[in-house]
Every structure is written in C-alpha cells, then in structure tokens.
Design a protein around this motif. Structure first.
Motif, PDB file in Angstrom:
ATOM      1  N   LEU A 270      54.698  43.611  37.468  1.00  0.00           N
ATOM      2  CA  LEU A 270      53.959  42.166  36.588  1.00  0.00           C
ATOM      3  C   LEU A 270      53.607  40.932  37.448  1.00  0.00           C
ATOM      4  CD1 LEU A 270      54.721  41.515  33.537  1.00  0.00           C
ATOM      5  CD2 LEU A 270      56.307  39.697  34.461  1.00  0.00           C
ATOM      6  N   LEU A 271      53.302  40.969  39.007  1.00  0.00           N
ATOM      7  CA  LEU A 271      52.679  39.409  39.331  1.00  0.00           C
ATOM      8  C   LEU A 271      51.454  40.730  39.652  1.00  0.00           C
ATOM      9  CD1 LEU A 271      51.700  37.716  40.621  1.00  0.00           C
ATOM     10  CD2 LEU A 271      52.794  38.655  42.604  1.00  0.00           C
ATOM     11  N   VAL A 272      51.420  41.894  40.107  1.00  0.00           N
ATOM     12  CA  VAL A 272      50.194  43.218  40.627  1.00  0.00           C
ATOM     13  C   VAL A 272      49.265  43.071  39.410  1.00  0.00           C
ATOM     14  CG1 VAL A 272      49.951  45.047  41.672  1.00  0.00           C
ATOM     15  CG2 VAL A 272      51.164  43.569  42.358  1.00  0.00           C
ATOM     16  N   ILE A 273      49.801  43.841  38.057  1.00  0.00           N
ATOM     17  CA  ILE A 273      48.985  43.534  37.312  1.00  0.00           C
ATOM     18  C   ILE A 273      48.844  42.623  36.493  1.00  0.00           C
ATOM     19  CG2 ILE A 273      49.990  44.819  34.148  1.00  0.00           C
ATOM     20  CD1 ILE A 273      51.776  46.548  35.204  1.00  0.00           C
ATOM     21  N   ILE A 274      49.428  41.147  35.939  1.00  0.00           N
ATOM     22  CA  ILE A 274      48.063  40.272  36.007  1.00  0.00           C
ATOM     23  C   ILE A 274      47.510  39.726  36.751  1.00  0.00           C
ATOM     24  CG2 ILE A 274      48.918  37.562  34.900  1.00  0.00           C
ATOM     25  CD1 ILE A 274      51.531  39.090  34.110  1.00  0.00           C
ATOM     26  N   LEU A 275      47.932  40.349  38.330  1.00  0.00           N
ATOM     27  CA  LEU A 275      46.166  39.179  39.048  1.00  0.00           C
ATOM     28  C   LEU A 275      45.764  40.088  38.732  1.00  0.00           C
ATOM     29  CD1 LEU A 275      48.576  37.508  42.077  1.00  0.00           C
ATOM     30  CD2 LEU A 275      47.474  36.225  39.447  1.00  0.00           C
ATOM     31  N   THR A 276      45.986  41.398  37.953  1.00  0.00           N
ATOM     32  CA  THR A 276      44.300  42.213  38.925  1.00  0.00           C
ATOM     33  C   THR A 276      43.993  41.815  37.720  1.00  0.00           C
ATOM     34  OG1 THR A 276      46.087  43.685  39.729  1.00  0.00           O
ATOM     35  CG2 THR A 276      44.177  44.982  39.202  1.00  0.00           C
ATOM     36  N   VAL A 277      44.290  41.519  36.793  1.00  0.00           N
ATOM     37  CA  VAL A 277      43.116  41.201  34.712  1.00  0.00           C
ATOM     38  C   VAL A 277      42.607  39.977  35.506  1.00  0.00           C
ATOM     39  CG1 VAL A 277      43.176  41.452  32.830  1.00  0.00           C
ATOM     40  CG2 VAL A 277      44.865  42.917  33.789  1.00  0.00           C
ATOM     41  N   LYS A 278      43.851  38.879  35.314  1.00  0.00           N
ATOM     42  CA  LYS A 278      43.419  37.781  35.821  1.00  0.00           C
ATOM     43  C   LYS A 278      43.671  37.165  37.338  1.00  0.00           C
ATOM     44  CE  LYS A 278      42.120  33.618  32.773  1.00  0.00           C
ATOM     45  NZ  LYS A 278      42.907  33.503  31.870  1.00  0.00           N
ATOM     46  N   PRO A 279      43.110  37.263  38.049  1.00  0.00           N
ATOM     47  CA  PRO A 279      43.396  36.931  39.930  1.00  0.00           C
ATOM     48  C   PRO A 279      43.787  35.104  39.283  1.00  0.00           C
ATOM     49  CG  PRO A 279      40.989  37.891  39.340  1.00  0.00           C
ATOM     50  CD  PRO A 279      41.377  37.663  38.111  1.00  0.00           C
ATOM     51  N   GLN A 280      43.211  34.362  38.558  1.00  0.00           N
ATOM     52  CA  GLN A 280      43.863  33.012  39.085  1.00  0.00           C
ATOM     53  C   GLN A 280      44.848  32.428  38.195  1.00  0.00           C
ATOM     54  OE1 GLN A 280      40.585  31.088  37.470  1.00  0.00           O
ATOM     55  NE2 GLN A 280      39.906  30.470  39.717  1.00  0.00           N
ATOM     56  N   GLY A 281      46.089  33.525  37.498  1.00  0.00           N
ATOM     57  CA  GLY A 281      46.861  33.023  36.571  1.00  0.00           C
ATOM     58  C   GLY A 281      46.951  33.074  34.711  1.00  0.00           C
ATOM     59  N   LEU A 282      47.551  33.037  34.617  1.00  0.00           N
ATOM     60  CA  LEU A 282      47.193  32.956  32.863  1.00  0.00           C
ATOM     61  C   LEU A 282      46.842  31.137  32.207  1.00  0.00           C
ATOM     62  CD1 LEU A 282      50.585  34.628  31.737  1.00  0.00           C
ATOM     63  CD2 LEU A 282      48.758  36.004  31.808  1.00  0.00           C
ATOM     64  N   PHE A 283      46.892  30.890  33.193  1.00  0.00           N
ATOM     65  CA  PHE A 283      46.328  29.684  32.972  1.00  0.00           C
ATOM     66  C   PHE A 283      45.422  28.950  34.539  1.00  0.00           C
ATOM     67  CE2 PHE A 283      49.240  29.655  29.877  1.00  0.00           C
ATOM     68  CZ  PHE A 283      48.393  29.354  28.366  1.00  0.00           C
ATOM     69  N   ALA A 284      45.225  28.436  34.205  1.00  0.00           N
ATOM     70  CA  ALA A 284      43.745  27.620  35.427  1.00  0.00           C
ATOM     71  C   ALA A 284      44.694  26.420  35.681  1.00  0.00           C
ATOM     72  CB  ALA A 284      42.590  27.360  34.940  1.00  0.00           C
ATOM     73  N   LYS A 285      44.569  26.184  37.043  1.00  0.00           N
ATOM     74  CA  LYS A 285      45.647  25.119  37.254  1.00  0.00           C
ATOM     75  C   LYS A 285      44.535  23.872  36.474  1.00  0.00           C
ATOM     76  CE  LYS A 285      45.775  22.472  41.325  1.00  0.00           C
ATOM     77  NZ  LYS A 285      45.077  20.723  40.407  1.00  0.00           N
ATOM     78  N   GLY A 286      45.617  22.622  36.319  1.00  0.00           N
ATOM     79  CA  GLY A 286      44.589  22.089  35.335  1.00  0.00           C
ATOM     80  C   GLY A 286      45.230  21.576  33.931  1.00  0.00           C
ATOM     81  N   ALA A 287      45.588  22.758  33.383  1.00  0.00           N
ATOM     82  CA  ALA A 287      45.481  23.490  32.033  1.00  0.00           C
ATOM     83  C   ALA A 287      46.958  22.267  31.657  1.00  0.00           C
ATOM     84  CB  ALA A 287      45.259  24.921  31.452  1.00  0.00           C
ATOM     85  N   HIS A 288      47.283  21.079  31.782  1.00  0.00           N
ATOM     86  CA  HIS A 288      48.610  20.881  31.110  1.00  0.00           C
ATOM     87  C   HIS A 288      48.560  20.633  29.865  1.00  0.00           C
ATOM     88  CE1 HIS A 288      49.777  20.676  35.022  1.00  0.00           C
ATOM     89  NE2 HIS A 288      48.870  20.073  35.863  1.00  0.00           N
TER      90      HIS A 288
END
Length: 288
Positions: A270-288
C-alpha cells in the motif's frame, strides 16, 4: 456478506489502534521533525503499565488505563527534556540514534523487571460477546472503536479550539514564526511528547486485552505506524487518522480474501502504491 461485514468491523478495530499510535508519532514529527523510533516502546510500556496497575495495585480497568496514560506521558516528557531537547542543535542523525537507544533501553528494562513472558490482560469487556447486524464481536472490540474515535475527536477539538492546541499547530507549520509570536517552544515540545506518549499508552491499554502483553509488542505496531505517517503525509493529523483506517481495512480484507500469511506485507504494498501516485502522501504537511 456476513464475512465481509465481520472483516470490515475487524478492519475498523485494527485501524482505530493504528491511527492512535500514528497520531502520537506524527505530532512529534510535526513539532521536532524527529522520527521517534522509541514510540513503539512507549506503546509497550503502556500495555505493561495498564496490566500491572490492574494485577499488582488492584486498580479497575479504566483507572489503570488513566494511570498508564499519565505514566507513559510522563516518560515522554522525560525523553524530550533529557534527550531530544539536549540534541536540538546536533546533527539530525543524533536524534535518530538517541531514539533507537531509548527503544532498546525501555525494552531491556521491561525484560529485567518482568521477564520476556507473554501475558494476557483480562477486562470486564473481554468475555462479553455481542451480536450486531449479523456480526459477532466482543465488547472489548466495540470499546476499542468507540474509545479511539472519542479520543481522536477530543484531540482534534483540542488542537482546533484551544490556545495551547493552536500553539502546537503553529509550531508544526512554522517554527520560526511561532517563536516570533512568543510561543514557548519548550512547553509546546513537552506537551506534545506527553500527548504522544499518552496516545500510545491509551492504544495499548485498549488493544492489549484482545492480544498479549510482551516486551516486543510495539515492534510491528510502530513499523506500521511509520508506514501510516508516510502514507498520510509527514506531520499531518488527518493523514495519520485516514492512513490508519486505510491500512486497517486493507489488512483485514486482504487476510480474508487473499491470504492471512501476507497480511503484514499489505502495509508496504500500500505504501508503494500510494507514494507512486502521490509522493508527498495523502495530506501535505501542515494540513491539520
């Protein structure tokens, strides 16, 4: 359909625990940019603190849970004051080495005091079976889901609605700007480590009754928590929550419909799939 419903609830249970652990991890990373490898040891100490409070001190389950949160939160504060605060001007690798050292120290200390035996934790909810909407679960699993959701809501309200919570968010988004606004960095760091340790202990206290308490119990949990934090976005609170539930559902459904032998591998696929699609993760840092 009954099997699917059962596994969805199991995924909700697992995801609730993962999310709580990942929340503490991502809060510390958001403030100090330190990947706290010792977080899994705090989870483990939380399990032992709850169990020993019940068996040795005779505390009721919920009182023992509160005691574990306070004890492990206090350990988190000591870690920040005595270790991470002292290394704030050191090269980043020193923080990582110190965190690994704390992990090994806490695990060794537990082995010396209580040994390496596997211990079970019995609560008033462990044996109570409930049938609901075609699925059969113990009351402990229902408690895990409800307690975790309440804890996450309370944490979100704390971060959004209080001045102290706002200072934590400000520190994670712009550390230098927070200093200029007069925010006490030491107090925020101490509070963040207390919350982080408390969340780990709370997760262990509600999850240990359906598993076991032993010195290595935090290894796999913290490994998956790091996967969740990366998937959700480093330092993102919503990302940690969503990532935890995504992983929980994926593991539960994968173990049922693919193979239970590969359930632990699912996290990394799952980590490989999601980071392939969105390298910064589902939420950018600071999106609290």
């Amino acid at each position: 359909m009954d099997v699917l419903a059962q596994q969805l609830f199991n995924g909700l249970t697992i995801g609730s625990v993962y999310s709580l652990v990942a929340l503490g991890l991502t809060l510390v990373y958001g403030i100090l940019h330190v990947p706290n490898f010792a977080h899994g040891a705090l989870y483990m100490v939380g399990g032992y603190a709850t169990l020993m409070s019940m068996t040795l001190l005779g505390m009721p389950y919920f009182v023992a849970m509160l005691a574990a949160v306070l004890v492990v939160g206090g350990i988190g504060v000591l870690m920040e004051r005595l270790v991470f605060n002292q290394l704030r001007d050191s090269p980043p690798i020193h923080d990582k080495i110190a965190a690994i050292g704390l992990l090994l120290f806490l695990e060794t200390l537990i082995r010396v005091i209580w040994g390496a035996d596997y211990r079970s934790m019995t609560t008033p909810f462990s044996e109570n079976i409930v049938s609901l909407l075609g699925i059969t679960v113990t009351s402990q699993r229902i408690l895990i889901v409800v307690a975790a959701i309440i804890a996450m809501i309370v944490l979100q309200l704390f971060l959004k609605k209080t001045m102290v919570g706002a200072s934590i968010i400000a520190m994670s988004q712009d550390r230098e700007g927070a200093f200029l606004q007069g925010i006490n960095a030491n107090r925020v760091a101490m509070l963040t480590f207390f919350i982080s340790g408390g969340l780990a202990a709370f997760a262990a206290a509600i999850n240990a009754p359906i598993n076991l308490v032993y010195p290595d119990m935090g290894h796999l949990v913290i490994l998956k928590a790091f996967v969740i934090v990366i998937i959700g976005g480093m330092g993102s609170v919503p990302g940690a929550i969503l990532g935890g539930y995504i992983l929980g559902f994926s593991e539960s459904l994968g173990a049922t419909f693919i193979s239970a032998e590969y359930s632990d591998i699912i996290a990394f696929v799952l980590l490989v799939i999601i980071l392939t699609v969105k390298p910064q993760g589902l939420f950018a840092k600071g999106a609290h």
